[in-house]
Design a protein around this motif. Sequence first.
Motif, PDB file in Angstrom:
ATOM      1  N   ASP A  77       0.851  -1.190   0.000  1.00 49.46           N
ATOM      2  CA  ASP A  77       0.000   0.000   0.000  1.00 49.46           C
ATOM      3  C   ASP A  77       0.883   1.234   0.000  1.00 49.46           C
ATOM      4  O   ASP A  77       1.947   1.233   0.611  1.00 49.46           O
ATOM      5  N   ARG A  83      -2.441   0.966  -4.390  1.00 52.74           N
ATOM      6  CA  ARG A  83      -2.243  -0.457  -4.135  1.00 52.74           C
ATOM      7  C   ARG A  83      -1.386  -1.076  -5.213  1.00 52.74           C
ATOM      8  O   ARG A  83      -1.547  -0.799  -6.392  1.00 52.74           O
ATOM      9  N   GLN A 124      -3.351   0.049  -8.465  1.00 56.76           N
ATOM     10  CA  GLN A 124      -4.729   0.492  -8.343  1.00 56.76           C
ATOM     11  C   GLN A 124      -4.742   1.758  -7.512  1.00 56.76           C
ATOM     12  O   GLN A 124      -3.935   1.913  -6.596  1.00 56.76           O
ATOM     13  N   LEU A 154      -7.538   4.081  -5.307  1.00 57.12           N
ATOM     14  CA  LEU A 154      -8.903   4.127  -4.786  1.00 57.12           C
ATOM     15  C   LEU A 154      -9.273   5.546  -4.406  1.00 57.12           C
ATOM     16  O   LEU A 154      -8.662   6.126  -3.511  1.00 57.12           O
ATOM     17  N   GLY A 155     -10.246   6.114  -5.117  1.00 58.61           N
ATOM     18  CA  GLY A 155     -10.766   7.430  -4.739  1.00 58.61           C
ATOM     19  C   GLY A 155     -11.948   7.267  -3.808  1.00 58.61           C
ATOM     20  O   GLY A 155     -12.241   6.161  -3.356  1.00 58.61           O
ATOM     21  N   ASP A 156     -12.648   8.370  -3.541  1.00 55.50           N
ATOM     22  CA  ASP A 156     -13.773   8.337  -2.611  1.00 55.50           C
ATOM     23  C   ASP A 156     -14.870   7.387  -3.057  1.00 55.50           C
ATOM     24  O   ASP A 156     -15.296   6.534  -2.306  1.00 55.50           O
ATOM     25  N   SER A 157     -15.340   7.564  -4.288  1.00 52.49           N
ATOM     26  CA  SER A 157     -16.331   6.621  -4.776  1.00 52.49           C
ATOM     27  C   SER A 157     -15.984   6.212  -6.196  1.00 52.49           C
ATOM     28  O   SER A 157     -16.845   6.018  -7.037  1.00 52.49           O
ATOM     29  N   TRP A 158     -14.683   6.123  -6.458  1.00 50.80           N
ATOM     30  CA  TRP A 158     -14.216   5.641  -7.753  1.00 50.80           C
ATOM     31  C   TRP A 158     -12.900   4.917  -7.549  1.00 50.80           C
ATOM     32  O   TRP A 158     -12.250   5.062  -6.511  1.00 50.80           O
ATOM     33  N   ASP A 159     -12.521   4.084  -8.503  1.00 53.01           N
ATOM     34  CA  ASP A 159     -11.208   3.454  -8.470  1.00 53.01           C
ATOM     35  C   ASP A 159     -10.751   3.129  -9.883  1.00 53.01           C
ATOM     36  O   ASP A 159     -11.566   2.948 -10.781  1.00 53.01           O
ATOM     37  N   HIS A 215     -18.730   4.430  -8.236  1.00 55.80           N
ATOM     38  CA  HIS A 215     -19.746   3.847  -7.357  1.00 55.80           C
ATOM     39  C   HIS A 215     -20.697   4.961  -6.935  1.00 55.80           C
ATOM     40  O   HIS A 215     -20.330   5.804  -6.119  1.00 55.80           O
ATOM     41  N   SER A 261     -17.350   6.910   4.034  1.00 54.73           N
ATOM     42  CA  SER A 261     -18.611   7.408   3.496  1.00 54.73           C
ATOM     43  C   SER A 261     -19.441   6.258   2.951  1.00 54.73           C
ATOM     44  O   SER A 261     -18.963   5.124   2.847  1.00 54.73           O
ATOM     45  N   GLY A 268     -20.216   5.544   0.049  1.00 54.20           N
ATOM     46  CA  GLY A 268     -19.598   4.937  -1.135  1.00 54.20           C
ATOM     47  C   GLY A 268     -18.608   3.833  -0.799  1.00 54.20           C
ATOM     48  O   GLY A 268     -18.280   3.008  -1.656  1.00 54.20           O
ATOM     49  N   ASP A 269     -18.116   3.802   0.452  1.00 57.08           N
ATOM     50  CA  ASP A 269     -17.189   2.735   0.851  1.00 57.08           C
ATOM     51  C   ASP A 269     -17.916   1.448   1.213  1.00 57.08           C
ATOM     52  O   ASP A 269     -17.307   0.387   1.262  1.00 57.08           O
ATOM     53  N   LYS A 318     -20.262  -0.353  -0.349  1.00 58.98           N
ATOM     54  CA  LYS A 318     -20.964  -0.921  -1.511  1.00 58.98           C
ATOM     55  C   LYS A 318     -20.436  -2.335  -1.760  1.00 58.98           C
ATOM     56  O   LYS A 318     -19.238  -2.596  -1.600  1.00 58.98           O
ATOM     57  N   THR A 369     -19.863  -3.695  -4.476  1.00 60.77           N
ATOM     58  CA  THR A 369     -18.875  -3.702  -5.554  1.00 60.77           C
ATOM     59  C   THR A 369     -17.489  -3.245  -5.090  1.00 60.77           C
ATOM     60  O   THR A 369     -16.534  -3.286  -5.852  1.00 60.77           O
ATOM     61  N   ARG A 370     -17.383  -2.802  -3.834  1.00 59.76           N
ATOM     62  CA  ARG A 370     -16.074  -2.361  -3.347  1.00 59.76           C
ATOM     63  C   ARG A 370     -15.436  -3.367  -2.390  1.00 59.76           C
ATOM     64  O   ARG A 370     -14.326  -3.156  -1.907  1.00 59.76           O
ATOM     65  N   ASN A 376     -11.875  -4.530  -2.821  1.00 58.58           N
ATOM     66  CA  ASN A 376     -10.760  -3.611  -2.581  1.00 58.58           C
ATOM     67  C   ASN A 376     -10.352  -3.522  -1.118  1.00 58.58           C
ATOM     68  O   ASN A 376      -9.432  -2.788  -0.778  1.00 58.58           O
ATOM     69  N   ARG A 399      -8.580  -4.122   2.326  1.00 60.99           N
ATOM     70  CA  ARG A 399      -7.303  -4.663   2.732  1.00 60.99           C
ATOM     71  C   ARG A 399      -7.062  -4.392   4.177  1.00 60.99           C
ATOM     72  O   ARG A 399      -7.446  -3.337   4.643  1.00 60.99           O
TER      73      ARG A 399
END
Lengths: 411, 265
Positions: free
Chosen positions: A72, A79, A106, A108-113, A160, B252, B254-255, B257, B259-260, B263, B265
């Motif tokens: 990380d 990642r 990878q 990881l954003g707040d609600s995107w990756d 997301h 938040s 969005g974490d 979900k 689908t996440r 990710n 770890r």
Amino acid sequence: MTRPSIHRTTLAAGALAATLAGTAVESRAQDTEVSGWAAVEVRVFTEPSRHPGQDPQRIQPSFMFQPELRADFFDGAGRLTIIPYLRVDQTDRERSHLDLREAYVQYLGDSWDVLAGLGKVFWGVTESRHLVDIINQTDVVDDVDLEEKLGQPMINANMHTEYGSFGLFVLPGFREATSPGWDGRLRATLPVETHKAQYESSAKDHHVDFAARWAHNLGDFDIGLAHFWGTSREPRYGLGLDDLGRPVLIPFYDIIHQSSVDLQATLGAWLLKFEGISRWGHRGDNHFLAAVAGFEYTFFDLFETGTDVGLLLEYLYDGRNSLAPPTANDDDIFFGSRIALNNTQDTEFLVGAIIDRHNQATAARFEADHRIGDSWKIEVEGQFFMNVPVGDNLKNVTQDDHVQVRLFRYF
Amino acid sequence: MTKRLIAAALVLAAAVPTFALAETPEEKGLRIAKEADVSDAGFADFTANGKMILRNKQGKESTREFKGWTLEVSDDGDKSMNMFTEPRDVKGTALLTWNHKQGDDDQWLYLPVLKRVKRISSSNKTGSYVGSEFSYEDLTSPEVEKYTYKWLREEPCPVKPELTCNVMERYPTDKESGYSKQIAWLEKETYRGYKVDYYDRKDTFLKTLTFHDYNKYADKHWRPGKMMMVNHQTGKSTDMLWTDYQFKTGLSDGDFKSTRLKNLR
């Protein structure tokens, strides 16, 4: 004859991922972890081999090794993952192979990756067949359950949102399906000569594929819609000759479009499942539909013993014709049971059978898992073919009933 | 005028005892449960590392380790994720739960070997959580609406007798619950739980959970360092140890979900 066991694109993507990440890791790594497993596998076939060239040994040992590196950086937002996989098989040279299951960076954003490198993705909900799961190529030689996958070069971005998760995939490069060699069991009368593969695209295995997916949860329903455009993961087969002039099967990969839907309703102890695909582009079968639909019902904590018993029933339909890539699941019923003891060793059993509705050709299977201590696990699998008439796609493997024992050591 | 005054006095006279004097044990129990809920409101989110030590009747131990993430949801039950790090063969396996005040919770299981996210049935209330003495029901977020209540008495707290506890019975509203009732000991001032006795469907004494080593985080949020569950019917027990609590980490919606999950770890 030697040839690279890892695809060039794979290597390139892996190297790219490693290089991109290397710099970041050196300077910013906060948390690096090495884990993984090693395993020995013994396959015991109940009958002698039948096809020319196959090794007569009925007991076939194998060794597997999968180290996993994870690092990380950027406070955990960045990642790096590198997971190589090695199998050394005593019997079949084509089963011995080295792969990069995963090798990516990878963010990881707040609600995107976003992810770049060799990745692994699973789509779908049904148990007997994974119809909509198309991103990764199947590592056929690894396990007859077709659940082992090769790492796929990709650039993947996901959002997301409150309207669901949107994913885009750019897939630069294609991985051929693995296939048993002359010595190996569980193959057709003639083996598949993978390195003579032919492609519809002039770019051959460098064709850039695309995929998009939307997945959402609406109360009791989980839904996924996806479209894929690119090299079919399933090849058609033609007759040809290998370098020594022996007759072999030559795989031919078409460019296809595939739209898919997967849907699950979770209603109390009932899981109702549906997967459907519409596929265009195979030469000889320009369009067909296929679907799997069924349910899973679980008796939790049966008679207060702690044991969960799940019952599964699925119907499999596939409308493709005989010119398309072959399937054994054209009009079949699957029934099965999953039994979890919920004990400290996580003992689990799975039994099931897929039966052809017309000729009753049956593929039956069982799996059992049991942890030993903290870092060992034993896994026993059996695969049996019954009632298979001449002309059925399973006829090639009817003498390949086997029991397989794997002992894993995790580290 | 006089009539109206008398009327007002009568209304007051009727109202006052209802609040101060004639609060039934059921009303008092519900009031305390609501106050306990309010007292922990505003934590926003927290993360912690968990370790379970499972002990069988002979004292043989096995362990599970996991990381936990919890998000406060103001108008419904909280959302939580747990990801296992030990034993190694289940490393990465993760469970996402959307707790609901009413109806079944929503749960997704992530299976790392297949990269598969599977929506699972949450009607499994009584089953053991990963072989431990905690059932799924024991680990869902304690929403007020999940029980009806009856206050019993005040007495010195179990584990910490220098503190005073309200003792109350609570009866699960969910028909699929494995319990006929629970008896809970809640500390009077801070609403910290110190003990829960669980009675099975046949009203037989089944399990006892005790809470130890409390610490206060982010000014007002008390969390235990250790929870011990003992099953009196089987002789098995599970210790749950919590470390590295961190509050208001900026998680938040969005974490949380499905689908996440891959990710984590």
